[in-house]
Design a protein around this motif. Sequence first.
Motif, PDB file in Angstrom:
ATOM      1  N   MET A 175     -24.709  24.727  50.105  1.00 59.37           N
ATOM      2  CA  MET A 175     -23.284  24.435  49.981  1.00 59.37           C
ATOM      3  C   MET A 175     -23.029  23.936  48.566  1.00 59.37           C
ATOM      4  N   ILE A 176     -22.117  24.616  47.878  1.00 57.69           N
ATOM      5  CA  ILE A 176     -21.813  24.306  46.479  1.00 57.69           C
ATOM      6  C   ILE A 176     -20.488  23.560  46.414  1.00 57.69           C
ATOM      7  N   GLY A 177     -20.441  22.532  45.568  1.00 50.25           N
ATOM      8  CA  GLY A 177     -19.221  21.754  45.373  1.00 50.25           C
ATOM      9  C   GLY A 177     -19.064  21.332  43.924  1.00 50.25           C
ATOM     10  N   PRO A 178     -18.057  20.524  43.634  1.00 53.56           N
ATOM     11  CA  PRO A 178     -17.771  20.137  42.253  1.00 53.56           C
ATOM     12  C   PRO A 178     -18.944  19.481  41.536  1.00 53.56           C
ATOM     13  N   ALA A 179     -19.778  18.734  42.263  1.00 47.57           N
ATOM     14  CA  ALA A 179     -20.891  18.037  41.614  1.00 47.57           C
ATOM     15  C   ALA A 179     -21.837  18.993  40.908  1.00 47.57           C
ATOM     16  N   HIS A 180     -21.966  20.203  41.404  1.00 47.36           N
ATOM     17  CA  HIS A 180     -22.890  21.141  40.782  1.00 47.36           C
ATOM     18  C   HIS A 180     -22.414  21.552  39.397  1.00 47.36           C
ATOM     19  N   ALA A 181     -21.107  21.680  39.222  1.00 45.09           N
ATOM     20  CA  ALA A 181     -20.572  22.000  37.901  1.00 45.09           C
ATOM     21  C   ALA A 181     -20.685  20.808  36.964  1.00 45.09           C
ATOM     22  N   VAL A 182     -20.605  19.607  37.510  1.00 47.16           N
ATOM     23  CA  VAL A 182     -20.686  18.389  36.702  1.00 47.16           C
ATOM     24  C   VAL A 182     -22.128  18.072  36.318  1.00 47.16           C
ATOM     25  N   ASN A 183     -23.035  18.172  37.287  1.00 42.03           N
ATOM     26  CA  ASN A 183     -24.417  17.742  37.071  1.00 42.03           C
ATOM     27  C   ASN A 183     -25.129  18.533  35.990  1.00 42.03           C
ATOM     28  N   ALA A 184     -24.711  19.765  35.758  1.00 43.19           N
ATOM     29  CA  ALA A 184     -25.364  20.592  34.746  1.00 43.19           C
ATOM     30  C   ALA A 184     -25.348  19.923  33.379  1.00 43.19           C
ATOM     31  N   THR A 185     -24.329  19.100  33.114  1.00 39.09           N
ATOM     32  CA  THR A 185     -24.226  18.381  31.837  1.00 39.09           C
ATOM     33  C   THR A 185     -24.487  16.894  32.000  1.00 39.09           C
ATOM     34  N   LEU A 186     -24.080  16.333  33.130  1.00 43.53           N
ATOM     35  CA  LEU A 186     -24.193  14.880  33.334  1.00 43.53           C
ATOM     36  C   LEU A 186     -25.648  14.421  33.323  1.00 43.53           C
ATOM     37  N   MET A 200      -9.785   1.722  37.292  1.00 43.80           N
ATOM     38  CA  MET A 200      -9.750   3.012  37.987  1.00 43.80           C
ATOM     39  C   MET A 200     -10.973   3.135  38.887  1.00 43.80           C
ATOM     40  N   ALA A 201     -10.756   3.146  40.186  1.00 45.62           N
ATOM     41  CA  ALA A 201     -11.856   3.246  41.142  1.00 45.62           C
ATOM     42  C   ALA A 201     -12.290   4.698  41.307  1.00 45.62           C
ATOM     43  N   SER A 202     -13.551   4.874  41.691  1.00 45.71           N
ATOM     44  CA  SER A 202     -14.043   6.207  42.057  1.00 45.71           C
ATOM     45  C   SER A 202     -15.150   6.051  43.086  1.00 45.71           C
ATOM     46  N   SER A 203     -15.569   7.171  43.651  1.00 43.92           N
ATOM     47  CA  SER A 203     -16.649   7.150  44.645  1.00 43.92           C
ATOM     48  C   SER A 203     -18.020   7.259  43.993  1.00 43.92           C
ATOM     49  N   GLY A 204     -18.106   7.082  42.676  1.00 47.82           N
ATOM     50  CA  GLY A 204     -19.390   7.079  41.998  1.00 47.82           C
ATOM     51  C   GLY A 204     -19.337   7.834  40.673  1.00 47.82           C
ATOM     52  N   ILE A 205     -20.295   7.544  39.810  1.00 42.88           N
ATOM     53  CA  ILE A 205     -20.363   8.212  38.516  1.00 42.88           C
ATOM     54  C   ILE A 205     -20.593   9.713  38.711  1.00 42.88           C
ATOM     55  N   GLY A 206     -19.754  10.517  38.081  1.00 43.47           N
ATOM     56  CA  GLY A 206     -19.868  11.959  38.191  1.00 43.47           C
ATOM     57  C   GLY A 206     -19.188  12.553  39.407  1.00 43.47           C
ATOM     58  N   SER A 207     -18.607  11.712  40.261  1.00 42.29           N
ATOM     59  CA  SER A 207     -17.908  12.217  41.444  1.00 42.29           C
ATOM     60  C   SER A 207     -16.609  12.893  41.034  1.00 42.29           C
ATOM     61  N   GLY A 208     -16.008  13.630  41.982  1.00 42.51           N
ATOM     62  CA  GLY A 208     -14.743  14.289  41.700  1.00 42.51           C
ATOM     63  C   GLY A 208     -13.663  13.327  41.221  1.00 42.51           C
TER      64      GLY A 208
END
Length: 330
Positions: A102-113, A165-173
């Motif tokens: 299952m592919i999601g936004p994290a895969h596009a982010v993790n390539a650089t993060l 600014m809150a988020s669900s974690g570094i690199g999250s959507g």
Amino acid sequence: MRRENAVKLPYRRQFLHLAAGAAALPAVSRFAWAQTYPTRPVRMIVGTAPGGAQDILARLMGQWLSERLGQPFVVENRPGGGGNIATEAVVRAPADGYTLLMIGPAHAVNATLYSKLNFNFVRDIAPVAGISREPQILVVNPLFPVRTIPEFIAYAKANPGKINMASSGIGSGPHMMGELFKMMAGIDLLHVPYRGAGAALTDLIAGQVQVMFSSSSIGHIRDGKLRALAVTTATRSELLPDIPAMGEFVPGYEASGFFGLGAPKHTGAEIINSLNREINAALADPRIKDRLTDQGGTVLPGSPADFGKLIADETEKWAKVINFAGLKAE
């Protein structure tokens, strides 16, 4: 190769190559696979815990594929490492169609993060099919003294670094959508990462933080616990027509989550095309469309090459944001 040069790899070319390259397999072998696949259960690896967006979509598609193809499609959750643990498991699996990702936004982010990965996502995962796109909503605590995006930008410029600014974690959507907003609007917000969206929303409602990008806040908006300023799309969402689009105030802003299915590279073209056909059939079914709408999403039909191009475009887009913000994860 220096990291800033590495992000300039031709992502689109690599993904389109993977989407088409399986056709080079011997014709007899491909024909045999097409006639028999699947003959045993298929694993769908999800890089998040049960109950999340990817998990729900995987179970929805798994049930459809099981009914259509006559074998169980079993969801296997492997959370951790920002989704990298699950990705590596699929990368190392045989390219026989029995292990999918299952592919999601994290895969596009993790390539650089992430600077140190045991795989190259663009090279090692073949796109199969898109499933859905899901915008998020920029929400603020009702006591925060702004009601529109222009007011928010003006307030942020007058108070640099003072808005949490809150988020669900570094690199999250939510984090990445916030960083894109900061970059394009020219503002400085203080990022406060949480372990999951639930805790972040709790503190936002309590006033511990002031702003968040969220896909699970509609109920709180209706209850008056949060105020919606914009959806993260270029134009207004059909699902939320009364909420302005971020693109109305920040030209060119668009940041919707995307979800789909991938397979190990060298998976046969007939297997990929068979799965793609069945998923597109699901996306045309009114019941599946309604389920996706309930999740806040819209259908994402298309060919493997279409999905590969989307992933490539998203990977390049988030690489620019990550480098601009100086983000890094280990």
